[in-house]
Design a protein around this motif. Structure first.
Motif, mmCIF file in Angstrom:
data_model
loop_
_atom_site.group_PDB
_atom_site.id
_atom_site.type_symbol
_atom_site.label_atom_id
_atom_site.label_comp_id
_atom_site.label_asym_id
_atom_site.label_seq_id
_atom_site.Cartn_x
_atom_site.Cartn_y
_atom_site.Cartn_z
ATOM 1 N N LEU A 1 -6.667 32.288 20.115
ATOM 2 C CA LEU A 1 -7.374 33.201 19.230
ATOM 3 C C LEU A 1 -8.677 33.635 19.890
ATOM 4 C CD1 LEU A 1 -6.067 32.922 16.201
ATOM 5 C CD2 LEU A 1 -8.481 32.783 15.672
ATOM 6 N N ALA A 2 -8.931 34.951 19.884
ATOM 7 C CA ALA A 2 -10.177 35.424 20.484
ATOM 8 C C ALA A 2 -11.342 35.192 19.522
ATOM 9 C CB ALA A 2 -10.069 36.904 20.799
ATOM 10 N N LEU A 3 -12.488 34.894 20.118
ATOM 11 C CA LEU A 3 -13.707 34.720 19.327
ATOM 12 C C LEU A 3 -14.782 35.598 19.949
ATOM 13 C CD1 LEU A 3 -15.385 32.812 17.259
ATOM 14 C CD2 LEU A 3 -16.092 31.660 19.328
ATOM 15 N N ALA A 4 -15.338 36.529 19.143
ATOM 16 C CA ALA A 4 -16.434 37.362 19.657
ATOM 17 C C ALA A 4 -17.719 36.885 18.988
ATOM 18 C CB ALA A 4 -16.133 38.827 19.391
ATOM 19 N N GLY A 5 -18.188 37.570 17.946
ATOM 20 C CA GLY A 5 -19.391 37.104 17.247
ATOM 21 C C GLY A 5 -19.099 35.948 16.309
ATOM 22 N N GLY A 6 -17.836 35.809 15.944
ATOM 23 C CA GLY A 6 -17.434 34.683 15.107
ATOM 24 C C GLY A 6 -17.661 34.860 13.615
ATOM 25 N N THR A 7 -18.139 36.018 13.177
ATOM 26 C CA THR A 7 -18.502 36.138 11.758
ATOM 27 C C THR A 7 -17.273 36.194 10.852
ATOM 28 O OG1 THR A 7 -18.704 38.537 11.967
ATOM 29 C CG2 THR A 7 -20.720 37.254 12.208
ATOM 30 N N LEU B 1 -25.396 48.688 7.305
ATOM 31 C CA LEU B 1 -25.013 48.184 5.983
ATOM 32 C C LEU B 1 -23.974 47.071 6.062
ATOM 33 C CD1 LEU B 1 -24.970 51.501 3.943
ATOM 34 C CD2 LEU B 1 -26.521 49.569 3.688
ATOM 35 N N ILE B 2 -23.715 46.599 7.273
ATOM 36 C CA ILE B 2 -22.755 45.494 7.409
ATOM 37 C C ILE B 2 -23.460 44.179 7.090
ATOM 38 C CG2 ILE B 2 -21.449 44.169 9.112
ATOM 39 C CD1 ILE B 2 -20.389 46.763 10.158
ATOM 40 N N GLY B 3 -22.921 43.477 6.107
ATOM 41 C CA GLY B 3 -23.476 42.181 5.726
ATOM 42 C C GLY B 3 -24.973 42.269 5.539
ATOM 43 N N GLY C 1 -2.184 38.578 23.086
ATOM 44 C CA GLY C 1 -2.893 38.533 24.369
ATOM 45 C C GLY C 1 -3.554 39.843 24.742
ATOM 46 N N GLU C 2 -3.392 40.871 23.932
ATOM 47 C CA GLU C 2 -4.032 42.154 24.222
ATOM 48 C C GLU C 2 -5.409 42.192 23.562
ATOM 49 O OE1 GLU C 2 -2.856 46.893 24.228
ATOM 50 O OE2 GLU C 2 -1.998 45.622 22.680
ATOM 51 N N LEU C 3 -6.420 42.526 24.357
ATOM 52 C CA LEU C 3 -7.787 42.485 23.849
ATOM 53 C C LEU C 3 -8.400 43.881 23.834
ATOM 54 C CD1 LEU C 3 -9.058 39.377 25.853
ATOM 55 C CD2 LEU C 3 -8.389 39.466 23.441
ATOM 56 N N MET D 1 -15.394 32.493 11.436
ATOM 57 C CA MET D 1 -15.904 31.301 10.751
ATOM 58 C C MET D 1 -15.448 31.217 9.290
ATOM 59 S SD MET D 1 -17.320 29.448 12.941
ATOM 60 C CE MET D 1 -17.912 28.161 11.835
ATOM 61 N N VAL D 2 -15.148 32.363 8.703
ATOM 62 C CA VAL D 2 -14.669 32.353 7.319
ATOM 63 C C VAL D 2 -13.290 31.675 7.267
ATOM 64 C CG1 VAL D 2 -14.000 33.784 5.351
ATOM 65 C CG2 VAL D 2 -16.002 34.397 6.710
ATOM 66 N N GLY D 3 -12.423 32.072 8.196
ATOM 67 C CA GLY D 3 -11.105 31.450 8.274
ATOM 68 C C GLY D 3 -11.200 29.979 8.655
ATOM 69 N N ARG E 1 -24.830 39.148 15.061
ATOM 70 C CA ARG E 1 -23.713 38.449 15.713
ATOM 71 C C ARG E 1 -22.431 39.267 15.761
ATOM 72 N NH1 ARG E 1 -24.219 33.752 17.789
ATOM 73 N NH2 ARG E 1 -22.015 33.926 18.284
ATOM 74 N N GLY E 2 -22.153 39.982 14.668
ATOM 75 C CA GLY E 2 -20.867 40.686 14.548
ATOM 76 C C GLY E 2 -20.760 41.804 15.572
ATOM 77 N N THR E 3 -19.540 41.971 16.144
ATOM 78 C CA THR E 3 -19.335 42.986 17.176
ATOM 79 C C THR E 3 -18.436 44.091 16.650
ATOM 80 O OG1 THR E 3 -17.367 41.884 18.032
ATOM 81 C CG2 THR E 3 -19.492 41.213 18.969
ATOM 82 N N ILE E 4 -18.491 45.226 17.348
ATOM 83 C CA ILE E 4 -17.644 46.346 16.938
ATOM 84 C C ILE E 4 -16.181 46.043 17.248
ATOM 85 C CG2 ILE E 4 -18.031 47.618 19.115
ATOM 86 C CD1 ILE E 4 -18.008 50.173 17.189
ATOM 87 N N GLY E 5 -15.934 45.348 18.355
ATOM 88 C CA GLY E 5 -14.559 44.968 18.687
ATOM 89 C C GLY E 5 -13.980 44.030 17.645
ATOM 90 N N GLY E 6 -14.782 43.077 17.205
ATOM 91 C CA GLY E 6 -14.336 42.127 16.181
ATOM 92 C C GLY E 6 -14.066 42.832 14.867
ATOM 93 N N ASN E 7 -14.899 43.803 14.536
ATOM 94 C CA ASN E 7 -14.712 44.553 13.296
ATOM 95 C C ASN E 7 -13.359 45.264 13.312
ATOM 96 O OD1 ASN E 7 -16.202 47.244 11.480
ATOM 97 N ND2 ASN E 7 -16.057 45.172 10.736
ATOM 98 N N HIS F 1 -1.810 46.890 15.753
ATOM 99 C CA HIS F 1 -0.677 46.983 16.677
ATOM 100 C C HIS F 1 -0.993 46.326 18.020
ATOM 101 C CE1 HIS F 1 1.795 49.364 14.044
ATOM 102 N NE2 HIS F 1 0.839 50.273 13.867
ATOM 103 N N LEU F 2 -2.108 45.599 18.100
ATOM 104 C CA LEU F 2 -2.413 44.883 19.347
ATOM 105 C C LEU F 2 -1.311 43.856 19.593
ATOM 106 C CD1 LEU F 2 -6.261 44.141 19.032
ATOM 107 C CD2 LEU F 2 -5.132 45.869 20.461
ATOM 108 N N ARG F 3 -0.906 43.751 20.868
ATOM 109 C CA ARG F 3 0.135 42.773 21.188
ATOM 110 C C ARG F 3 -0.511 41.405 21.451
ATOM 111 N NH1 ARG F 3 1.688 47.254 25.283
ATOM 112 N NH2 ARG F 3 2.721 48.713 23.872
ATOM 113 N N ALA G 1 -26.722 44.304 -0.345
ATOM 114 C CA ALA G 1 -26.530 43.667 0.966
ATOM 115 C C ALA G 1 -25.495 42.563 0.795
ATOM 116 C CB ALA G 1 -27.840 43.080 1.474
ATOM 117 N N GLN G 2 -24.984 42.043 1.912
ATOM 118 C CA GLN G 2 -23.922 41.030 1.853
ATOM 119 C C GLN G 2 -22.843 41.482 0.885
ATOM 120 O OE1 GLN G 2 -23.972 39.243 4.192
ATOM 121 N NE2 GLN G 2 -25.581 37.713 4.340
ATOM 122 N N ALA G 3 -22.405 42.725 1.071
ATOM 123 C CA ALA G 3 -21.477 43.309 0.114
ATOM 124 C C ALA G 3 -20.227 43.801 0.816
ATOM 125 C CB ALA G 3 -22.146 44.477 -0.584
#
Ligand SMILES: Cc1cc2nc3c(=O)[nH]c(=O)nc-3n(C[C@H](O)[C@H](O)[C@H](O)COP(=O)(O)OP(=O)(O)OC[C@H]3O[C@@H](n4cnc5c(N)ncnc54)[C@H](O)[C@@H]3O)c2cc1C
Lengths: 281, 742
Positions: free
Chosen positions: A23-29, A94-96, A158-160, A32-34, A103-109, A154-156, A186-188
């Motif tokens: 599992l890939a981990l970027a900012g982890g936001t 307006l994110i969180g 191992g595809e990042l 961490m919920v999961g 911490r949160g990244t655009i790729g993770g989003n 539709h990411l396969r 906020a936090q919405a």
């Protein structure tokens, strides 16, 4: 839990090839919920945060390329993004709340593929392209084409995601609109979230319009029917009303613990109206 | 310099700021197991079987069920609630069995290997359902408790009233959402039990443990750990979770700790009682109250717990702070198959006051007289007589707080300018400003304080240390600081020479529960008397003047202690002179005194999203003497924020008797950005029966913002929405209905 920390894209891709379920981990936001819910017990985790290649923002001739590890805070600060893509800046702001934006990244989003993700309407109207890398090679996927359903892409395996490319909007739009209607200030999480770009011709008719809505369907939606209808028309109470009705047919909101379908229908239409009336809030 | 009246620094502030304060989960208890709770998945049914899957290594665990509890009753008001369900479950998430394991993760995992087989019974999930008596859950009629307050002749009054206005109002659950979840630990030694945890009322837990395990006073010790908030949520529930920890510890022969996670805490523990309140109000043409006929129905949940006393406060506050010659309040709390509702800041009063105050909007529409004039005509003043026949002799700040809130907020000017603004369809929002005025009785209702017979003490050790001994807990509201200020001034000592003993039943007398806005006013009063006695003794020992330095104090203390380790001066509760209450007729002096508060809520409603934004809350609150003005203002600000949450955001979504949004992501409490700017004005009308003139402030701020916000929404949208929360979905629904009717 196994925790791996590749230092380069090559190393990262190799790691995924060796451990297919990783599992890939970027900012982890989101991660961490999961984790807190015990959903990730026993998984192998690949921390991407050392991959320097994916952390930059590069200006090109026709657009900008944003590395997938760029954070929401960095996007808000970047002068070029501020000038060219204000709708992305508004979304990121307006994110969180601040800690999440740091911490949160655009790729993770994008990879997380939540129907309520706040950068999506902006990326949809800017017609972004997602660049991916996998041991099989690289791909460029139009933004809307990456989503398969709520929390599914539709990411396969191992595809990042390595970068997001956004073309400059030329000519510059006559109006740009972003609004998040969340559960609080906020936090919405969004109940509905919208972005729009509008180009008016000299005769005050609509040359082009783009309008996208999040949180009102399994994946992000462009209001294509309304966009097509408006092309070449003047914005009057009647045409705006007709466009609002068309939006209704393009979304499929549901009742859930956060809101109701009836409310999401009504507000989605109102957001389009607010966008087309260019009413300052 | 006197400490009372200054914003003295928080007694435990440095401990908390520096992270040295130990909350329950921070205590590393040697050999401790971690306990988890197996809960019912259905709202009502018979337990046919509890199946423990052999795939799990059960030998690593300790399991407790109803059979392991000597007396399976959680002692409170009635004896109807078991510590663990015995054959039958009466609400979703009712505890059925307990599991303890050395590892927290394993304990949670074990839960997944237990399956409960039920024979389901038809559940009763709402007040209406319970009233229909389709299923009988309690007694012969599902009524846990009923009260009737009568003054004058209501039917005659209504007949003779030229104007009669009717209304029905509904208020929902609310979650306390303290920062620290419920957490308790227990251990046994030589047949004696010690329980430590996050709690408001050490002696409630003490009493419950004695009953569960058949122990004597001396065999139970209850210690409060640093507690991260309560708001009523840790008034009665620690009896349950403390009992669980103790039952597991008893069986394991080792200490056991139980710490809920947020979801479990939100879904399983107590909430504010939902209520339906109906008003029939008779008035003269010029807006004077002639009759108030009020019906109150509350949802108690599956067991009696504290519902009778929540209902009694709700009943007595139901008419609002107004004089009316003919009043009837008919109030009941009903049984349903939902988790028991319980104590929450305001304790029944916010529910009935919401109805009383919003009803003025309806009366204003019916009489053509604005709600401010109506309130001014009818509000309590000195000498007024309440619905229970209480003559208000002193410290009645109702009119003063109303006028201050109106003046400071620019209410009148805004009221008319918003009227003009709302006529313009081009504006992106509607605006409104609304009012509310409330009272809140300090201390237990009726003869409650007499039955409690609280005791508190001040001691001096041979080492010269002055100690405050009370079971009243610091739960973030400032108990320690207020006590140290009161005792320091009563003794004439600097505040840093006064220490507060940690609430621990082995060390402190029973000063009653930390609830009902009683800590400063009632227990502070006891401490003041105890300190007065110590002062006289000290004066004598020190030869006529109170020593001001540690060393001089020590010398006097040695003389005073005369060879003993310490001298203790204790005071016990005596009702203020002239206060009488009759339980049978439910009449008399319901509280020794009332505090008063008014709010003007200035709001905007977005026409695109139907979101309500509070632009400003202006509030004036008469709380008697403010012992510590900063802490008092903090209570007002915090209570207001909590009430804004109840009014606008907090929505407990129940499905089949179970909360479906038990996370802070989906149960929306206001963040700093959602909390409006506030203007807080403290009005200090002294009360002769309180220490240095103090009254209560803890709950009052929770009572008043919601109806003011609803009244403001009424002005803004033209729609009187008689329910909470005023979430955008609700506004949209009403707006849509109104549009269709046009
Ligand atoms: C309190 C809180 C509030 C939030 N508020 C909002 C909000 O208002 N709006 C909003 O849109 N979101 C919100 N989020 C969600 C989250 O913060 C965002 O989606 C964020 O952008 C995720 O980025 P991340 O780097 O933290 O992702 P991570 O948690 O690290 O990863 C998320 C998922 O994406 C995968 N992933 C990450 N990077 C890549 C990559 N480069 N290639 C392929 N897969 C990848 C991970 O495996 C994981 O499945 C909130 C989260 C929290 C905890």
């Amino acid at each position: 839990m196994e925790f791996l920390r590749p230092r380069s894209v090559r190393e990262a891709l190799e790691t995924f090839q060796k451990t297919p379920g990783a599992l890939a981990l970027a900012g982890g936001t989101d991660f961490m919920v999961g984790w807190n819910m015990g959903l990730l017990n026993g998984k192998t985790v690949v921390d991407l945060s050392r991959i320097a290649e994916w952390k930059g923002i590069e200006a090109g001739k026709t657009g900008v390329r944003i590395g997938s590890l760029v954070t929401h805070a960095e996007l808000q600060r970047h002068p070029l993004i501020r000038r060219e893509f204000p709708l992305l800046v508004e979304a990121c702001a307006l994110i969180g709340a601040i800690a999440i934006q740091n911490r949160g990244t655009i790729g993770g989003n994008i990879a997380n593929a939540s129907p309520a993700a706040d950068t999506f309407p902006s990326l949809a109207v800017y017609e972004a392209v997602v660049h991916t890398a996998s041991p099989q090679g690289r791909r460029a996927i139009p933004f809307l084409g990456i989503f398969a359903g709520p929390k599914k892409t539709h990411l396969r395996p191992g595809e990042l995601i390595e970068a997001i490319e956004i073309p400059y909007a030329r000519p510059r739009p006559s109006a740009a609109y972003f609004r998040k209607v969340g559960t609080r200030a906020a936090q919405a999480l969004s109940k509905t979230v919208a972005a729009g770009l509008l180009w008016l011709s000299r005769g005050k008719t609509v040359a082009e319009s783009r309008f996208a809505l999040g949180s009102v369907a399994p994946t992000i939606r462009r209001a294509r029917k309304a966009e097509d209808y408006l092309r070449g028309r003047k914005l009057t109470a009647e045409t705006v009303g007709r466009a609002m009705d068309l939006v209704e047919a393009e979304i499929a909101p549901i009742d859930d613990v956060r809101s109701t379908a009836a409310y999401r229908f009504a507000v989605s239409k109102n957001l389009l109206k607010e966008f087309l009336e260019c009413r300052p809030r | 310099m006197p400490a009372v009246g200054t914003s003295a620094r928080r007694y435990e502030g440095p401990e908390k700021l520096s992270g040295r304060a130990l909350y329950l989960d921070d205590h590393d208890i040697p050999g401790c197991l971690f306990g988890v709770t197996l809960r019912s998945e259905i709202p009502r049914g018979r337990i046919k079987n509890v199946v423990f899957d052999r795939a799990f290594p059960w030998s690593e665990c300790v399991v407790a069920t109803a059979e392991d509890i000597p007396t399976n009753i959680v002692a409170l008001i009635e004896d109807d609630q078991p510590l663990l369900a015995d054959g039958i479950v009466r609400h979703a998430l009712e505890p059925i069995a307990l599991i303890a394991h050395e590892s927290r993760e394993k304990a949670y995992e074990a839960l997944r290997f237990v399956r409960v087989e039920y024979e389901e019974l038809p559940p009763v999930l709402t007040i209406e359902d319970s009233l229909s008596r389709r299923e009988i859950l309690y007694g012969s009629d599902n009524v846990f408790k009923r009260y009737l307050v009568r003054r004058g002749d209501v039917e005659k009054g209504l007949r003779e009233s030229p104007v009669v206005v009717e209304g029905e109002y509904r208020v929902p659950h609310q979650e306390q959402a303290y920062i620290e979840n419920n957490a308790m630990a227990a251990w046994w030694k030589d047949g004696a039990l010690t329980v430590m945890g996050s709690l408001q009322c050490p002696y409630y837990v003490h009493k419950a443990m004695k009953k569960l395990f058949g122990l004597s006073d001396g065999q139970v010790r209850v210690i409060q750990a640093t507690t991260g908030g309560g708001f009523g949520g840790k008034e009665e529930y620690p009896n349950m979770i403390g009992g669980h920890a103790a039952a597991l510890a008893r069986k394991a022969g080792r200490p056991v700790k139980i710490v809920y996670d947020r979801s479990e805490d939100m879904a399983a523990t107590t909430k504010r009682h939902p209520a339906i309140v109906r008003h029939r109000t008779g008035l003269s043409r010029d807006g004077r109250l002639i009759a108030q006929d009020i019906q109150v129905l509350m949802d108690g949940g599956a067991y009696v717990t504290l519902s009778p006393v929540v209902l009694s406060r709700g009943t007595i506050h139901a008419p609002g702070p107004y004089e009316c010659p003919n009043v009837r309040v008919d109030a009941s709390v009903l049984a349903t198959n939902t988790p028991p509702n319980g104590a929450f800041r305001g304790f029944g009063a916010p529910q009935t006051l919401f109805a009383a105050e919003l009803h003025w909007e309806k009366i204003a529409a019916a009489t053509g007289i604005d709600s401010l004039s109506l309130r001014r005509k009818n509000a309590f003043r000195e000498g007024s007589v309440t619905a229970t026949g209480q003559v208000l002799k002193e410290s009645v700040g109702a009119r003063e707080v109303l006028d201050l809130a109106v003046g400071k907020s620019g209410y009148l000017k805004k009221r008319s300018s918003y009227k003009r603004w709302n006529r313009d369809p081009k504006k992106p929002c509607w605006k409104g400003i609304g009012l509310a005025l409330v009272h809140h009785g300090g201390g237990f209702t009726g003869s409650g304080e007499v039955y409690l017979a609280s005791r508190a003490a001040v001691s001096i050790g041979r080492d010269g240390l002055v100690r405050v001994l009370a079971a009243s807990t610091e739960i973030g509201q400032g108990t320690n600081t207020l006590f140290s200020q009161i005792v320091a001034d009563a003794l004439g000592l600097p505040r840093d020479l006064v220490a507060i003993e940690n609430p621990d039943t082995a060390k402190v007398p029973d000063s009653g529960p930390t609830v009902a806005s009683r800590t400063c006013m009632v227990v502070g009063g006891l401490l003041r008397r105890a300190a007065d006695d110590l002062r006289s003794a000290l004066l004598e020992a020190a030869g006529g003047s109170i020593p001001q330095s540690r060393s001089k104090l020590r010398q006097a203390a040695v003389r005073l202690c005369a060879g003993e380790k310490e001298r203790r001066f204790e005071a016990s509760y005596e009702p203020p002179a002239g206060v009488h209450w009759d339980d049978k007729s439910y009449s008399g002096d319901a509280y020794a005194v009332y505090s008063y508060a008014a709010v003007a809520a200035d709001i905007e409603v977005d026409k695109t999203s139907f979101e309500v934004r509070v632009r400003k809350i202006t509030t004036a609150q008469d709380i008697g003497r403010a012992i510590n003005p900063l802490l008092a203002a903090g209570q007002v600000t915090g209570g207001t924020a909590q009430a804004v949450g109840w009014a606008l955001y907090e929505n407990v979504v129940m499905k089949n008797g179970r909360m479906t949004n038990p996370q802070l992501t989906n149960y929306i409490i206001p963040t700093a950005l959602d909390t409006p700017p506030m203007d807080v004005i403290l009005v200090e009308k002294p009360f002769s029966g309180g220490p240095f003139g103090a009254k209560g402030v803890g709950e009052l701020p929770m009572d008043v913002p919601a109806p003011a916000i609803a009244a403001a929404v009424h002005q803004a949208t033209g729609i009187l929405i008689p329910e909470l929360p005023l979430i955008p979905e609700t506004l949209h629904r009403y707006h849509d209905q109104t549009q269709r009717q046009r």
